[in-house]
Scaffold this motif. Structure first.
Motif, PDB file in Angstrom:
ATOM      1  N   ASP A   2     -33.372 -55.756   3.483  1.00 27.11           N
ATOM      2  CA  ASP A   2     -33.546 -54.404   4.001  1.00 27.11           C
ATOM      3  C   ASP A   2     -34.109 -54.420   5.415  1.00 27.11           C
ATOM      4  OD1 ASP A   2     -33.286 -51.648   3.734  1.00 27.11           O
ATOM      5  OD2 ASP A   2     -35.368 -51.436   3.109  1.00 27.11           O
ATOM      6  N   LYS A   3     -35.108 -55.270   5.664  1.00 30.19           N
ATOM      7  CA  LYS A   3     -35.685 -55.376   7.010  1.00 30.19           C
ATOM      8  C   LYS A   3     -34.655 -55.887   7.994  1.00 30.19           C
ATOM      9  CE  LYS A   3     -40.625 -56.009   6.360  1.00 30.19           C
ATOM     10  NZ  LYS A   3     -41.749 -56.928   6.556  1.00 30.19           N
ATOM     11  N   MET A   4     -33.874 -56.892   7.577  1.00 32.12           N
ATOM     12  CA  MET A   4     -32.871 -57.451   8.463  1.00 32.12           C
ATOM     13  C   MET A   4     -31.810 -56.402   8.804  1.00 32.12           C
ATOM     14  SD  MET A   4     -30.743 -60.988   8.189  1.00 32.12           S
ATOM     15  CE  MET A   4     -29.412 -60.456   7.140  1.00 32.12           C
ATOM     16  N   GLY A   5     -31.390 -55.622   7.801  1.00 34.87           N
ATOM     17  CA  GLY A   5     -30.409 -54.568   8.050  1.00 34.87           C
ATOM     18  C   GLY A   5     -30.928 -53.542   9.036  1.00 34.87           C
ATOM     19  N   SER A   6     -32.182 -53.137   8.870  1.00 32.23           N
ATOM     20  CA  SER A   6     -32.795 -52.171   9.798  1.00 32.23           C
ATOM     21  C   SER A   6     -32.882 -52.746  11.203  1.00 32.23           C
ATOM     22  CB  SER A   6     -34.191 -51.783   9.316  1.00 32.23           C
ATOM     23  OG  SER A   6     -34.107 -51.062   8.119  1.00 32.23           O
ATOM     24  N   ARG A   7     -33.239 -53.994  11.293  1.00 31.22           N
ATOM     25  CA  ARG A   7     -33.329 -54.641  12.617  1.00 31.22           C
ATOM     26  C   ARG A   7     -31.972 -54.715  13.294  1.00 31.22           C
ATOM     27  NH1 ARG A   7     -37.444 -59.475  10.974  1.00 31.22           N
ATOM     28  NH2 ARG A   7     -39.318 -58.184  10.907  1.00 31.22           N
ATOM     29  N   LEU A   8     -30.943 -55.044  12.514  1.00 30.56           N
ATOM     30  CA  LEU A   8     -29.595 -55.114  13.094  1.00 30.56           C
ATOM     31  C   LEU A   8     -29.129 -53.749  13.591  1.00 30.56           C
ATOM     32  CD1 LEU A   8     -27.764 -57.537  10.639  1.00 30.56           C
ATOM     33  CD2 LEU A   8     -28.331 -57.952  13.038  1.00 30.56           C
ATOM     34  N   TRP A   9     -29.362 -52.687  12.798  1.00 28.32           N
ATOM     35  CA  TRP A   9     -28.976 -51.346  13.221  1.00 28.32           C
ATOM     36  C   TRP A   9     -29.747 -50.950  14.476  1.00 28.32           C
ATOM     37  CZ3 TRP A   9     -24.538 -50.076  11.699  1.00 28.32           C
ATOM     38  CH2 TRP A   9     -24.110 -50.209  10.377  1.00 28.32           C
ATOM     39  N   ASN A  10     -31.046 -51.264  14.528  1.00 25.26           N
ATOM     40  CA  ASN A  10     -31.857 -50.926  15.707  1.00 25.26           C
ATOM     41  C   ASN A  10     -31.372 -51.676  16.943  1.00 25.26           C
ATOM     42  OD1 ASN A  10     -33.465 -49.096  14.348  1.00 25.26           O
ATOM     43  ND2 ASN A  10     -34.996 -50.627  13.802  1.00 25.26           N
ATOM     44  N   LEU A  11     -31.045 -52.952  16.783  1.00 21.53           N
ATOM     45  CA  LEU A  11     -30.516 -53.740  17.899  1.00 21.53           C
ATOM     46  C   LEU A  11     -29.198 -53.151  18.387  1.00 21.53           C
ATOM     47  CD1 LEU A  11     -30.649 -56.222  19.748  1.00 21.53           C
ATOM     48  CD2 LEU A  11     -29.486 -57.503  17.934  1.00 21.53           C
ATOM     49  N   LEU A  12     -28.332 -52.797  17.464  1.00 25.04           N
ATOM     50  CA  LEU A  12     -27.057 -52.175  17.820  1.00 25.04           C
ATOM     51  C   LEU A  12     -27.296 -50.888  18.595  1.00 25.04           C
ATOM     52  CD1 LEU A  12     -23.929 -51.767  17.529  1.00 25.04           C
ATOM     53  CD2 LEU A  12     -24.476 -50.490  15.471  1.00 25.04           C
ATOM     54  N   PHE A  39     -21.478 -42.023  13.905  1.00 20.55           N
ATOM     55  CA  PHE A  39     -20.054 -42.346  13.860  1.00 20.55           C
ATOM     56  C   PHE A  39     -19.824 -43.844  14.076  1.00 20.55           C
ATOM     57  CE2 PHE A  39     -15.757 -42.629  15.725  1.00 20.55           C
ATOM     58  CZ  PHE A  39     -15.034 -42.088  14.676  1.00 20.55           C
ATOM     59  N   VAL A  40     -20.561 -44.449  15.010  1.00 20.68           N
ATOM     60  CA  VAL A  40     -20.432 -45.885  15.272  1.00 20.68           C
ATOM     61  C   VAL A  40     -20.830 -46.676  14.023  1.00 20.68           C
ATOM     62  CG1 VAL A  40     -21.412 -47.815  16.597  1.00 20.68           C
ATOM     63  CG2 VAL A  40     -20.678 -45.733  17.777  1.00 20.68           C
ATOM     64  N   LYS A  41     -21.943 -46.297  13.416  1.00 24.67           N
ATOM     65  CA  LYS A  41     -22.383 -46.978  12.193  1.00 24.67           C
ATOM     66  C   LYS A  41     -21.342 -46.818  11.082  1.00 24.67           C
ATOM     67  CE  LYS A  41     -27.339 -46.527  13.040  1.00 24.67           C
ATOM     68  NZ  LYS A  41     -28.592 -45.877  12.566  1.00 24.67           N
ATOM     69  N   PHE A  42     -20.770 -45.614  10.964  1.00 26.54           N
ATOM     70  CA  PHE A  42     -19.729 -45.370   9.974  1.00 26.54           C
ATOM     71  C   PHE A  42     -18.541 -46.295  10.232  1.00 26.54           C
ATOM     72  CE2 PHE A  42     -16.000 -43.086   8.367  1.00 26.54           C
ATOM     73  CZ  PHE A  42     -16.396 -42.807   7.065  1.00 26.54           C
ATOM     74  N   GLY A  43     -18.192 -46.471  11.491  1.00 29.82           N
ATOM     75  CA  GLY A  43     -17.089 -47.364  11.853  1.00 29.82           C
ATOM     76  C   GLY A  43     -17.379 -48.811  11.492  1.00 29.82           C
ATOM     77  N   TRP A  93     -23.787 -48.710   1.796  1.00 35.67           N
ATOM     78  CA  TRP A  93     -24.200 -48.840   3.199  1.00 35.67           C
ATOM     79  C   TRP A  93     -24.222 -47.492   3.909  1.00 35.67           C
ATOM     80  CZ3 TRP A  93     -26.933 -52.767   4.320  1.00 35.67           C
ATOM     81  CH2 TRP A  93     -26.738 -53.966   3.645  1.00 35.67           C
ATOM     82  N   ASN A  94     -23.294 -46.611   3.599  1.00 29.37           N
ATOM     83  CA  ASN A  94     -23.289 -45.287   4.224  1.00 29.37           C
ATOM     84  C   ASN A  94     -24.520 -44.478   3.826  1.00 29.37           C
ATOM     85  OD1 ASN A  94     -21.008 -45.292   5.897  1.00 29.37           O
ATOM     86  ND2 ASN A  94     -19.663 -44.890   4.179  1.00 29.37           N
ATOM     87  N   GLN A  95     -24.905 -44.511   2.555  1.00 32.25           N
ATOM     88  CA  GLN A  95     -26.071 -43.736   2.147  1.00 32.25           C
ATOM     89  C   GLN A  95     -27.356 -44.388   2.637  1.00 32.25           C
ATOM     90  OE1 GLN A  95     -28.566 -44.298  -0.486  1.00 32.25           O
ATOM     91  NE2 GLN A  95     -27.853 -46.369  -0.845  1.00 32.25           N
ATOM     92  N   LYS A  96     -27.333 -45.691   2.857  1.00 30.73           N
ATOM     93  CA  LYS A  96     -28.538 -46.413   3.281  1.00 30.73           C
ATOM     94  C   LYS A  96     -28.790 -46.298   4.788  1.00 30.73           C
ATOM     95  CE  LYS A  96     -31.467 -49.896   2.195  1.00 30.73           C
ATOM     96  NZ  LYS A  96     -32.622 -49.512   1.442  1.00 30.73           N
ATOM     97  N   TYR A  97     -27.722 -46.389   5.613  1.00 29.15           N
ATOM     98  CA  TYR A  97     -27.907 -46.459   7.062  1.00 29.15           C
ATOM     99  C   TYR A  97     -27.163 -45.408   7.877  1.00 29.15           C
ATOM    100  CZ  TYR A  97     -30.234 -50.879   6.304  1.00 29.15           C
ATOM    101  OH  TYR A  97     -31.114 -51.833   5.893  1.00 29.15           O
ATOM    102  N   VAL A  98     -26.147 -44.784   7.323  1.00 27.21           N
ATOM    103  CA  VAL A  98     -25.348 -43.846   8.118  1.00 27.21           C
ATOM    104  C   VAL A  98     -25.746 -42.403   7.837  1.00 27.21           C
ATOM    105  CG1 VAL A  98     -23.026 -43.067   8.719  1.00 27.21           C
ATOM    106  CG2 VAL A  98     -23.426 -45.487   8.178  1.00 27.21           C
TER     107      VAL A  98
END
Length: 174
Positions: A2-12, A39-43, A93-98
């Motif tokens: 979960d932390k790694m996913g959040s970090r990747l989204w933040n970096l993006l 939209f980018v995250k959804f893509g 992934w959509n409900q978690k980050y998008v």
């Protein structure tokens, strides 16, 4: 994870922010920026979904062929397996980050999951079939190019369906 996913989204988001504002000198309101990022995250979830769907299809087909199960229609079983599992992947992934649940809002996960399957069925099965027929039979576009054109239509349509219907937040009942 979960932390790694959040970090990747933040970096993006930071990379895209730098490109948009520093390199392209775009002027976006905070709401428009958040919509663009969504939209980018959804893509990105969609690309991962497409890769996973193909891998699951190929793996399922291989297993079914080796086991000699449903020999005449094993590709349909493989397609069904890949559809069910890849949409579940996208939903997670959509409900978690998008389409993150906002404070003071609620969402029925079961209803959202059901709506996600309906929306992916609509765009992935119905719209794809209609547009493929149009591109190939009417406009004589190559069978290899037509699915790429479909992405230009289906991704935004699927995004809007998911944003405003499948993952719509409701006020919490107090």
């Amino acid at each position: 994870m979960d932390k790694m996913g959040s970090r990747l989204w933040n970096l993006l988001e930071r990379c895209l922010h730098f490109i948009a504002y520093q390199i392209l000198h775009m002027k976006l309101t905070e709401d428009r920026w958040q919509g663009l990022m969504q939209f980018v995250k959804f893509g990105i979830v969609g690309v991962s979904n497409s890769v996973l769907s193909y891998v699951l299809y190929a793996l399922s087909l291989f297993v079914l062929q080796k086991a000699e199960i449903a020999v005449e229609w094993n590709y349909l079983i493989a397609q069904a397996i890949s559809f069910v599992l890849s949409v579940l992947w996208s939903f997670y992934w959509n409900q978690k980050y998008v389409f993150v649940l906002e404070d003071g809002k609620q969402r029925s996960m079961f209803k959202a999951l059901l709506k996600t399957y309906v929306s992916y069925s609509f765009t992935g099965l119905f719209l794809n079939s209609v547009f493929l027929s149009l591109w190939i039979q009417v406009l004589h576009i190559s069978e290899y190019i037509a699915p790429v054109i479909n992405l230009v239509i289906n991704v935004p349509v699927n995004f809007l369906i998911n944003k405003f219907w499948a993952f719509r937040n409701e006020e919490k009942q107090v």
